[in-house]
Design a protein around this motif. Structure first.
Motif, mmCIF file in Angstrom:
data_model
loop_
_atom_site.group_PDB
_atom_site.id
_atom_site.type_symbol
_atom_site.label_atom_id
_atom_site.label_comp_id
_atom_site.label_asym_id
_atom_site.label_seq_id
_atom_site.Cartn_x
_atom_site.Cartn_y
_atom_site.Cartn_z
ATOM 1 N N CYS A 1 9.002 -60.196 40.306
ATOM 2 C CA CYS A 1 8.899 -59.904 38.631
ATOM 3 C C CYS A 1 10.198 -59.487 38.196
ATOM 4 N N GLY A 2 11.218 -60.521 37.760
ATOM 5 C CA GLY A 2 12.415 -59.858 37.467
ATOM 6 C C GLY A 2 12.768 -60.207 35.982
ATOM 7 N N PHE A 3 11.780 -60.299 35.292
ATOM 8 C CA PHE A 3 11.758 -60.442 33.612
ATOM 9 C C PHE A 3 11.077 -59.406 33.220
ATOM 10 N N SER A 4 11.417 -59.296 31.643
ATOM 11 C CA SER A 4 10.858 -58.262 30.727
ATOM 12 C C SER A 4 9.473 -58.533 30.850
ATOM 13 N N ILE A 5 8.646 -57.559 30.079
ATOM 14 C CA ILE A 5 7.425 -57.784 29.907
ATOM 15 C C ILE A 5 7.105 -58.823 29.077
ATOM 16 N N LYS A 6 7.676 -58.837 27.952
ATOM 17 C CA LYS A 6 7.561 -59.751 26.900
ATOM 18 C C LYS A 6 7.780 -61.154 27.487
ATOM 19 N N GLU A 7 8.814 -61.311 28.308
ATOM 20 C CA GLU A 7 9.054 -62.711 28.852
ATOM 21 C C GLU A 7 8.386 -63.053 30.026
ATOM 22 N N THR A 8 7.785 -62.174 30.643
ATOM 23 C CA THR A 8 6.692 -62.296 31.643
ATOM 24 C C THR A 8 5.434 -62.869 31.324
ATOM 25 N N LEU A 9 5.034 -62.288 30.125
ATOM 26 C CA LEU A 9 3.696 -62.612 29.364
ATOM 27 C C LEU A 9 3.847 -63.926 28.863
ATOM 28 N N ARG B 1 5.709 -66.296 29.939
ATOM 29 C CA ARG B 1 5.868 -67.260 31.206
ATOM 30 C C ARG B 1 4.336 -67.440 31.867
ATOM 31 N N LEU B 2 3.624 -66.314 31.870
ATOM 32 C CA LEU B 2 2.308 -66.641 32.530
ATOM 33 C C LEU B 2 1.497 -67.309 31.622
ATOM 34 N N ALA B 3 1.483 -67.196 30.470
ATOM 35 C CA ALA B 3 0.529 -67.961 29.267
ATOM 36 C C ALA B 3 1.142 -69.566 29.616
ATOM 37 N N ARG B 4 2.129 -69.708 29.899
ATOM 38 C CA ARG B 4 2.257 -71.221 30.151
ATOM 39 C C ARG B 4 1.391 -71.783 31.250
ATOM 40 N N LEU B 5 0.991 -70.682 32.191
ATOM 41 C CA LEU B 5 0.180 -71.222 33.159
ATOM 42 C C LEU B 5 -1.197 -70.826 33.081
ATOM 43 N N SER B 6 -1.434 -70.616 31.664
ATOM 44 C CA SER B 6 -2.856 -70.053 31.448
ATOM 45 C C SER B 6 -3.273 -68.990 32.198
ATOM 46 N N LEU B 7 -2.323 -67.989 32.364
ATOM 47 C CA LEU B 7 -2.683 -66.876 33.073
ATOM 48 C C LEU B 7 -2.379 -65.620 32.115
ATOM 49 N N GLN B 8 -2.995 -64.450 32.247
ATOM 50 C CA GLN B 8 -2.710 -63.118 31.640
ATOM 51 C C GLN B 8 -2.846 -62.155 32.606
ATOM 52 N N PRO B 9 -2.387 -60.817 32.226
ATOM 53 C CA PRO B 9 -2.056 -59.838 33.255
ATOM 54 C C PRO B 9 -3.426 -59.503 34.106
ATOM 55 N N ASP B 10 -4.493 -59.463 33.622
ATOM 56 C CA ASP B 10 -5.939 -59.303 33.972
ATOM 57 C C ASP B 10 -6.115 -60.126 35.085
ATOM 58 N N ASP B 11 -5.435 -61.271 34.980
ATOM 59 C CA ASP B 11 -5.748 -62.285 36.242
ATOM 60 C C ASP B 11 -5.022 -61.809 37.667
ATOM 61 N N LEU B 12 -4.069 -61.137 37.385
ATOM 62 C CA LEU B 12 -3.308 -60.647 38.672
ATOM 63 C C LEU B 12 -4.043 -59.559 39.653
ATOM 64 N N ALA B 13 -4.126 -59.805 40.977
ATOM 65 C CA ALA B 13 -4.701 -58.806 41.867
ATOM 66 C C ALA B 13 -3.700 -57.887 42.244
ATOM 67 N N GLY B 14 -2.553 -58.212 42.025
ATOM 68 C CA GLY B 14 -1.171 -57.427 42.475
ATOM 69 C C GLY B 14 0.153 -58.097 42.456
ATOM 70 N N MET C 1 -6.019 -73.550 47.366
ATOM 71 C CA MET C 1 -5.056 -72.994 47.175
ATOM 72 C C MET C 1 -3.805 -73.416 46.136
ATOM 73 N N ARG C 2 -3.336 -72.665 45.369
ATOM 74 C CA ARG C 2 -2.438 -73.603 44.541
ATOM 75 C C ARG C 2 -1.348 -72.348 44.041
ATOM 76 N N PHE C 3 -0.142 -72.783 43.630
ATOM 77 C CA PHE C 3 0.938 -71.969 43.401
ATOM 78 C C PHE C 3 1.718 -72.350 42.324
ATOM 79 N N ALA C 4 2.520 -71.663 41.624
ATOM 80 C CA ALA C 4 3.424 -72.039 40.350
ATOM 81 C C ALA C 4 4.597 -71.018 40.335
ATOM 82 N N SER C 5 5.746 -71.332 39.731
ATOM 83 C CA SER C 5 6.687 -70.605 39.534
ATOM 84 C C SER C 5 6.994 -70.334 37.889
ATOM 85 N N LEU C 6 7.184 -69.042 37.679
ATOM 86 C CA LEU C 6 7.573 -68.468 36.320
ATOM 87 C C LEU C 6 9.080 -68.888 36.123
#
Length: 259
Positions: free
Chosen positions: A28-36, A38-51, A1-6
């Motif tokens: 999720c208090g950021f714009s779509i562009k900003e969220t993308l 910030r997720l990329a900094r964690l090596s994540l993309q939207p398809d990685d999110l279950a909810g 189990m791990r966690f991170a903040s955008l």
């Protein structure tokens, strides 16, 4: 189990929790562009999110959640009160999967168990959450004006805590905010002050604690040093053992282990 903040603060909040291949985003208090980005900094993309779990309707927590969820077809979990107050964010035409939850009732998404709990804050039906993989608990508490016995019960025994240290009382009183805003922030439905957060921490069972992050720091009414010192004094640890969830970078992945 791990966690991170955008990122954490009045300009936007989002946290990612991961158990095996299940990942949830809290707020999720950021714009779509900003969220993308910030997720990329964690090596994540939207398809990685279950909810996406939304704690309450304020802009810095829900402002980008619904458009992001609609664009990438990500289910959303929230209370009925938060849903009723979030109509301004929801696209007129959408096929969002909106799951209404009770703030006292646990639910699961994939491998992640979520225990919501109600908190005193100036929103319609706000909640915060404890996340678990069945063995380890991550407790999250921000956007709360005062603590309650129920909050103490929920956060005791966590292996990781993300805990609001919004402001220093003296800095708030002498700072640039209007008197009305000072009363709101410092009131029972506002945000936790450093020493109140420390007092809450002192009431918890911290025997298994591996990580603690001070979150939702005010840019004008607090400093990382003050927040760290307040929590470290309770834990009897070095100040730099206390992490900071800041506005620009959040914090990188933290892993919770069994040892």
């Amino acid at each position: 189990m791990r966690f991170a903040s955008l990122g954490s603060g009045s300009a936007g909040n989002a946290l990612v929790v991961e158990v095996n291949q299940t990942r949830l985003m809290l707020d999720c208090g950021f714009s779509i562009k900003e969220t993308l980005a910030r997720l990329a900094r964690l090596s994540l993309q939207p398809d990685d999110l279950a909810g996406i779990v939304i704690t309450h309707e304020h802009d810095d927590h829900a402002g980008g959640a619904f458009k992001f969820a609609a664009k990438y077809k990500i289910p959303v979990w929230l209370t009925y009160g938060t849903l009723k107050m979030s109509s301004r964010y929801i696209p007129i035409q959408h096929d969002l999967q909106l799951n209404v939850v009770d703030s006292h009732s646990e639910f699961s998404v994939g491998d992640i168990h979520v225990q919501p709990y109600p908190v005193p804050h100036d929103a319609r039906e706000p909640m915060q959450c404890v996340f678990s993989d069945g063995n380890h608990k991550l407790g999250v508490l921000t956007d709360v004006g005062r603590t309650t016995p129920h909050i103490v019960e929920r956060l005791s025994g966590c292996r990781a805590l993300v805990l609001e240290c919004n402001h220093d009382a003296s800095m708030l009183q002498t700072g640039p905010y209007s008197w009305a805003l000072k009363k709101r922030v410092g009131g029972d439905l506002g945000h936790l002050e450093n020493l109140d957060s420390a007092n809450l921490l002192s009431k918890l069972d911290n025997s298994q604690l591996q990580h603690i992050l001070a979150a939702h720091l005010s840019a004008k009414n607090n400093t990382p040093a003050l927040a760290r010192s307040s929590l470290a004094n309770v834990l009897g640890c070095e100040d730099d053992w206390v992490g900071i969830a800041d506005q620009l970078q959040g914090f990188d992945w933290r892993e919770i282990t069994s040892s």
